[in-house]
Design a protein around this motif. Structure first.
Motif, mmCIF file in Angstrom:
data_model
loop_
_atom_site.group_PDB
_atom_site.id
_atom_site.type_symbol
_atom_site.label_atom_id
_atom_site.label_comp_id
_atom_site.label_asym_id
_atom_site.label_seq_id
_atom_site.Cartn_x
_atom_site.Cartn_y
_atom_site.Cartn_z
ATOM 1 N N ALA A 1 0.792 -1.266 0.097
ATOM 2 C CA ALA A 1 0.072 0.071 0.008
ATOM 3 C C ALA A 1 0.909 1.257 0.054
ATOM 4 N N LEU A 2 0.447 2.508 -0.523
ATOM 5 C CA LEU A 2 0.971 3.690 -0.570
ATOM 6 C C LEU A 2 0.975 4.395 0.779
ATOM 7 N N ALA A 3 1.802 5.417 0.685
ATOM 8 C CA ALA A 3 1.888 6.118 2.016
ATOM 9 C C ALA A 3 1.805 7.537 1.608
ATOM 10 N N ASN A 4 1.347 8.434 2.206
ATOM 11 C CA ASN A 4 1.275 10.070 1.886
ATOM 12 C C ASN A 4 2.159 10.860 3.069
ATOM 13 N N ALA A 5 3.350 10.932 2.730
ATOM 14 C CA ALA A 5 4.094 11.355 3.778
ATOM 15 C C ALA A 5 3.958 12.899 4.206
ATOM 16 N N HIS A 6 3.023 13.498 3.686
ATOM 17 C CA HIS A 6 2.750 15.014 4.178
ATOM 18 C C HIS A 6 1.412 15.430 3.808
ATOM 19 N N ASP A 7 0.621 15.627 4.739
ATOM 20 C CA ASP A 7 -0.729 15.997 4.293
ATOM 21 C C ASP A 7 -1.459 16.945 5.570
ATOM 22 N N HIS A 8 -2.571 17.492 5.276
ATOM 23 C CA HIS A 8 -3.348 18.117 6.352
ATOM 24 C C HIS A 8 -4.560 17.610 6.689
ATOM 25 N N GLY A 9 -5.135 16.567 5.916
ATOM 26 C CA GLY A 9 -6.445 16.179 6.242
ATOM 27 C C GLY A 9 -7.440 17.127 6.247
ATOM 28 N N ARG A 10 -7.656 17.868 5.334
ATOM 29 C CA ARG A 10 -8.582 18.726 5.275
ATOM 30 C C ARG A 10 -9.724 18.048 4.075
ATOM 31 N N GLY A 11 -11.078 17.847 4.976
ATOM 32 C CA GLY A 11 -12.038 17.195 4.320
ATOM 33 C C GLY A 11 -12.600 18.119 3.278
ATOM 34 N N LEU A 12 -12.541 19.477 3.667
ATOM 35 C CA LEU A 12 -13.134 20.625 2.790
ATOM 36 C C LEU A 12 -11.603 21.055 1.529
ATOM 37 N N ARG A 13 -11.624 20.600 0.330
ATOM 38 C CA ARG A 13 -10.727 21.204 -0.416
ATOM 39 C C ARG A 13 -10.501 22.745 -0.349
ATOM 40 N N THR A 14 -9.149 22.702 -0.473
ATOM 41 C CA THR A 14 -9.075 24.501 -0.322
ATOM 42 C C THR A 14 -9.616 25.313 -1.534
#
Ligand SMILES: [Zn+2]
Length: 481
Positions: free
Chosen positions: A53-66
């Motif tokens: 499985a793939l990893a996302n090494a940096h995010d902010h977990g915003r359900g509302l996209r900018t």
């Protein structure tokens, strides 16, 4: 919990080893217990392949996209004021939608660099994020944000204030006042650590060296050394940040961070677009990992990761979406492809192979979230985190069965649509391209309804946000940024 998965091929270490033929993977108690060779492919598995499985090494977990709430793609510095358009919503819903979309994009493991909506309610927000990780079923590391200086612009605020009416000054100065003290932040790390479970862990999250004072950075370095807890920080996302650092630290910011003990294998640096050769050599020596965020760097006009320098120095890196995937759809498979092509265009010597690409996407990125847990490969005893892809779309027009190789087609074409199953810790999280443990369409509908209601009842001060936006543009001399 026991489970079996049958596939036509197993890419145990994609690119590094030839794929195995028809196989049955036996999963037990969250791990791969056995990979059994089958004499032939079961009919239902003819089009299925398993990868780590793939990893996302940096995010902010915003359900509302900018883009959804009106922060338009532009340079980072002018984009940040527009984040104020984000409606304040239920932290659980916000994170659950973000994580569920990532899962459908093939992501089993994610860094969550938390942006507070209410700086005084961080613990409550963390509780929502912890619950969301558990419900969706992806592994999340929560970086507790430490910040406190140089908000709005780097360096003195007065030149910016001169571009704003007097009535705005108090509000902009308040934006430079930290919501919490360093001591409160350390106490919060301990409190949030009590929310840890097998899919949720806590890290120190100094937001960036320009935003955190040296005393706090040194305290974080000490605490990380004492506790073993990881650190996740933005660094050199933009050329302006590099210019600030060069002026502030004539001896080199990276040397300064090294002197205070921050550079270690426990540290992940997000972006690092503007590293020079000496920086890369130092980071490689200290075992620091970078999260490269290709789509985000394009959308926020930051530049392109310094691929050649990273490869020359042997800096370890994973891939991150930063909530800013190219098509705004959290598709990690497409991000993999974009990184591959951009990197290959820089790497004239052809050093970087599919094996390196998948090591970055599956192993290095993962390690920044989970620590070294033996994951990111499909092997007996490894964590049962796997991505099962349906190859029908990718192979639809292949003229022969063996050319091009399956991995060439998957890297070249696979998208979130092809995710047949995502398994995390032995549990099926996505089945046939849709989350199976939560109802994502219902969560999205609830989030959007809440956001629209918040917007109706207490709308943001649009003229004030726009005045600040224009002032920041003027400050940086942006005509078209
Ligand atoms: Zn970020």
């Amino acid at each position: 919990m026991n489970n079996t998965i049958e596939v036509a091929h197993v890419f145990a270490r994609p690119g590094a080893e030839a794929p195995l033929g028809p196989s049955r993977l036996h999963l037990r108690e969250g791990r791969i217990a056995r990979i059994e060779a089958l004499p032939q492919v079961p009919a239902a598995a003819r089009h299925l392949v398993a990868l780590p499985a793939l990893a996302n090494a940096h995010d902010h977990g915003r359900g509302l996209r900018t883009l959804a709430f009106g922060a338009r793609d532009q340079s980072l510095e002018t984009w940040l004021p527009e984040l104020a358009y984000e409606p304040r919503v239920d932290p659980y819903l916000r994170a659950a939608v973000g994580f569920a979309r990532m899962a459908e994009g093939g992501i089993a493991v994610a860094n969550h660099c938390h942006n507070t909506q209410d700086g005084t309610a961080l613990l409550k927000e963390a509780e929502g994020v912890s619950r969301a990780a558990r419900d969706v079923g992806v592994r999340v590391a929560f970086a507790v944000p430490f910040a406190g200086r140089n908000g709005v612009v780097y360096g003195p605020i007065e030149p910016l204030l001169a571009r704003l009416p007097d009535g705005d000054h108090a509000r902009v100065k308040r934006m430079r006042t930290p919501a919490r003290t360093t001591a409160e932040n350390f106490a919060l790390v301990d409190a949030i650590a009590r929310l840890e479970h097998d899919c949720f862990s806590v890290q120190y999250g100094p937001v960036g060296p320009q935003w955190v004072d040296d005393t706090t950075l040194a305290a974080i370095a000490r605490a990380s050394a004492d506790t073993g807890r990881c650190v996740h920080m933005h660094l050199f996302e933009t050329e302006r940040q590099r210019a600030w650092a060069d002026a502030e630290h004539p001896g080199g910011l990276l040397h300064h961070l090294d002197d205070i003990g921050l550079l270690s294998p426990r540290l992940t640096l997000a972006h690092a677009v503007w590293l020079d050769d000496a920086d890369c050599r130092l980071l490689a020596r200290r075992g620091v990992t970078i999260s490269v965020n290709v789509s985000s760097n394009l959308r926020l006009r930051s530049g392109v990761p310094p691929w050649t320098r990273l490869l020359d120095a042997g800096v370890c890196f994973g891939l991150g979406l930063d909530g800013m995937s190219l098509d705004d759809d959290e598709d990690m498979l497409r991000e993999l492809r974009l990184a591959w092509h951009l990197l290959a265009a820089s790497d004239r010597r052809g050093r970087f192979t599919f094996a390196d690409l998948f090591r970055a996407a599956c192993v290095h990125g993962r390690t920044t979230v989970t620590g070294p847990d033996g994951g990111g490969v499909l092997a007996e005893g490894a964590p049962a985190d796997l991505l099962v892809l349906d190859t029908r779309h990718s192979t639809r027009d292949r003229i022969t069965d063996d050319r091009p190789a399956l991995l060439d087609l998957l890297v070249g074409r696979a998208t979130r649509r092809d995710v047949h199953r995502l398994v995390v810790a032995g549990r099926t999280v996505v089945h046939e391209a849709a989350c199976s443990r939560v109802d994502l369409p219902a969560l999205e509908a609830a989030l959007l309804a809440e956001a629209r209601e918040v917007e109706r009842v207490s709308p943001p001060d649009r003229p004030a946000i726009e005045r600040l936006h224009q002032a920041v543009r003027g400050h940086w001399g942006c005509a078209g940024c």
